[in-house]
Design a protein around this motif. Structure first.
Motif, PDB file in Angstrom:
ATOM      1  N   ASN A  10      75.969  55.671  68.360  1.00  0.00           N
ATOM      2  CA  ASN A  10      76.384  54.335  67.926  1.00  0.00           C
ATOM      3  C   ASN A  10      77.467  53.802  68.847  1.00  0.00           C
ATOM      4  OD1 ASN A  10      74.739  54.081  65.626  1.00  0.00           O
ATOM      5  ND2 ASN A  10      76.139  55.365  64.455  1.00  0.00           N
ATOM      6  N   MET A  11      77.460  52.497  69.026  1.00  0.00           N
ATOM      7  CA  MET A  11      78.546  51.813  69.728  1.00  0.00           C
ATOM      8  C   MET A  11      79.353  51.065  68.676  1.00  0.00           C
ATOM      9  SD  MET A  11      76.609  50.209  73.039  1.00  0.00           S
ATOM     10  CE  MET A  11      78.040  49.341  73.619  1.00  0.00           C
ATOM     11  N   ARG A  12      80.677  51.098  68.817  1.00  0.00           N
ATOM     12  CA  ARG A  12      81.552  50.462  67.835  1.00  0.00           C
ATOM     13  C   ARG A  12      82.493  49.468  68.501  1.00  0.00           C
ATOM     14  NH1 ARG A  12      81.164  52.767  62.877  1.00  0.00           N
ATOM     15  NH2 ARG A  12      80.033  54.733  62.780  1.00  0.00           N
ATOM     16  N   LYS A  13      83.044  48.561  67.700  1.00  0.00           N
ATOM     17  CA  LYS A  13      83.977  47.542  68.207  1.00  0.00           C
ATOM     18  C   LYS A  13      85.261  48.156  68.738  1.00  0.00           C
ATOM     19  CE  LYS A  13      82.765  43.346  65.753  1.00  0.00           C
ATOM     20  NZ  LYS A  13      83.276  42.236  64.969  1.00  0.00           N
ATOM     21  N   GLY A  14      85.642  49.306  68.216  1.00  0.00           N
ATOM     22  CA  GLY A  14      86.865  49.981  68.646  1.00  0.00           C
ATOM     23  C   GLY A  14      86.638  51.471  68.732  1.00  0.00           C
ATOM     24  N   ALA A  15      87.635  52.170  69.257  1.00  0.00           N
ATOM     25  CA  ALA A  15      87.552  53.623  69.404  1.00  0.00           C
ATOM     26  C   ALA A  15      87.926  54.298  68.089  1.00  0.00           C
ATOM     27  CB  ALA A  15      88.451  54.087  70.533  1.00  0.00           C
ATOM     28  N   GLY A  16      86.959  54.466  67.215  1.00  0.00           N
ATOM     29  CA  GLY A  16      87.177  55.124  65.934  1.00  0.00           C
ATOM     30  C   GLY A  16      86.038  54.841  64.979  1.00  0.00           C
ATOM     31  N   THR A  17      85.847  55.730  64.025  1.00  0.00           N
ATOM     32  CA  THR A  17      84.729  55.601  63.089  1.00  0.00           C
ATOM     33  C   THR A  17      84.920  54.481  62.079  1.00  0.00           C
ATOM     34  OG1 THR A  17      85.728  57.325  61.720  1.00  0.00           O
ATOM     35  CG2 THR A  17      84.046  58.029  63.296  1.00  0.00           C
ATOM     36  N   TYR A  19      85.670  51.413  62.834  1.00  0.00           N
ATOM     37  CA  TYR A  19      85.268  50.140  63.437  1.00  0.00           C
ATOM     38  C   TYR A  19      83.789  49.860  63.191  1.00  0.00           C
ATOM     39  CZ  TYR A  19      89.729  50.037  65.879  1.00  0.00           C
ATOM     40  OH  TYR A  19      91.064  49.993  66.164  1.00  0.00           O
ATOM     41  N   ALA A  20      83.438  48.576  63.156  1.00  0.00           N
ATOM     42  CA  ALA A  20      82.058  48.153  62.893  1.00  0.00           C
ATOM     43  C   ALA A  20      81.127  48.594  64.020  1.00  0.00           C
ATOM     44  CB  ALA A  20      82.000  46.634  62.756  1.00  0.00           C
ATOM     45  N   ASN A  21      79.902  48.905  63.633  1.00  0.00           N
ATOM     46  CA  ASN A  21      78.850  49.275  64.568  1.00  0.00           C
ATOM     47  C   ASN A  21      78.353  48.002  65.261  1.00  0.00           C
ATOM     48  OD1 ASN A  21      76.753  50.511  65.882  1.00  0.00           O
ATOM     49  ND2 ASN A  21      75.790  51.325  64.057  1.00  0.00           N
ATOM     50  N   VAL A  22      78.281  48.016  66.606  1.00  0.00           N
ATOM     51  CA  VAL A  22      77.811  46.843  67.347  1.00  0.00           C
ATOM     52  C   VAL A  22      76.478  47.089  68.055  1.00  0.00           C
ATOM     53  CG1 VAL A  22      80.101  45.836  67.653  1.00  0.00           C
ATOM     54  CG2 VAL A  22      79.206  47.425  69.381  1.00  0.00           C
ATOM     55  N   GLY A  23      75.978  48.311  67.985  1.00  0.00           N
ATOM     56  CA  GLY A  23      74.722  48.637  68.638  1.00  0.00           C
ATOM     57  C   GLY A  23      74.568  50.132  68.790  1.00  0.00           C
ATOM     58  N   ALA A  24      73.607  50.526  69.624  1.00  0.00           N
ATOM     59  CA  ALA A  24      73.355  51.949  69.853  1.00  0.00           C
ATOM     60  C   ALA A  24      72.895  52.149  71.290  1.00  0.00           C
ATOM     61  CB  ALA A  24      72.307  52.463  68.888  1.00  0.00           C
ATOM     62  N   ILE A  25      73.128  53.367  71.776  1.00  0.00           N
ATOM     63  CA  ILE A  25      72.648  53.764  73.099  1.00  0.00           C
ATOM     64  C   ILE A  25      71.657  54.903  72.868  1.00  0.00           C
ATOM     65  CG2 ILE A  25      73.283  54.523  75.407  1.00  0.00           C
ATOM     66  CD1 ILE A  25      76.199  53.704  74.707  1.00  0.00           C
ATOM     67  N   PRO A  26      70.427  54.790  73.349  1.00  0.00           N
ATOM     68  CA  PRO A  26      69.422  55.814  73.076  1.00  0.00           C
ATOM     69  C   PRO A  26      69.590  57.081  73.914  1.00  0.00           C
ATOM     70  CG  PRO A  26      68.487  54.130  74.475  1.00  0.00           C
ATOM     71  CD  PRO A  26      69.886  53.669  74.113  1.00  0.00           C
ATOM     72  N   TYR A  27      68.934  58.135  73.470  1.00  0.00           N
ATOM     73  CA  TYR A  27      68.894  59.409  74.183  1.00  0.00           C
ATOM     74  C   TYR A  27      68.478  59.201  75.636  1.00  0.00           C
ATOM     75  CZ  TYR A  27      67.066  63.895  75.748  1.00  0.00           C
ATOM     76  OH  TYR A  27      66.803  65.018  76.480  1.00  0.00           O
ATOM     77  N   ASP A  28      69.148  59.884  76.535  1.00  0.00           N
ATOM     78  CA  ASP A  28      68.859  59.951  77.968  1.00  0.00           C
ATOM     79  C   ASP A  28      69.242  58.683  78.739  1.00  0.00           C
ATOM     80  OD1 ASP A  28      68.124  61.865  79.877  1.00  0.00           O
ATOM     81  OD2 ASP A  28      66.188  60.884  80.208  1.00  0.00           O
TER      82      ASP A  28
END
Length: 71
Positions: A10-17, A19-28
């Motif tokens: 998951n990608m978040r708005k800030g460095a910490g759990t 913060y809101a999720n803003v997207g995701a980065i897939p495997y590889d």
């Protein structure tokens, strides 16, 4: 960094759990990390993936190359 978690990360708005999720980065996928911070017991990396800026936990990725800027 190359994402090693088969579920992606998951990608978040800030460095910490908290913060809101803003997207995701897939495997590889590979991403360029421009800043890091420690929070919630993890090392977080700031990156842009498919036009979205956010923070992800680098524990679920492998450093494939380090580029150090000398100013």
């Amino acid at each position: 960094y190359r994402i090693t978690s088969t579920d992606g990360v998951n990608m978040r708005k800030g460095a910490g759990t908290s913060y809101a999720n803003v997207g995701a980065i897939p495997y590889d996928a590979t991403v360029l990390v421009t800043e890091t911070k420690k929070a919630n017991g993890y090392l977080w990396g700031y990156t842009t993936y498919k036009g979205v800026n956010g923070w992800f936990v680098t524990d679920f990725a492998k450093l494939i190359e380090s580029i150090v800027s000398k100013n």
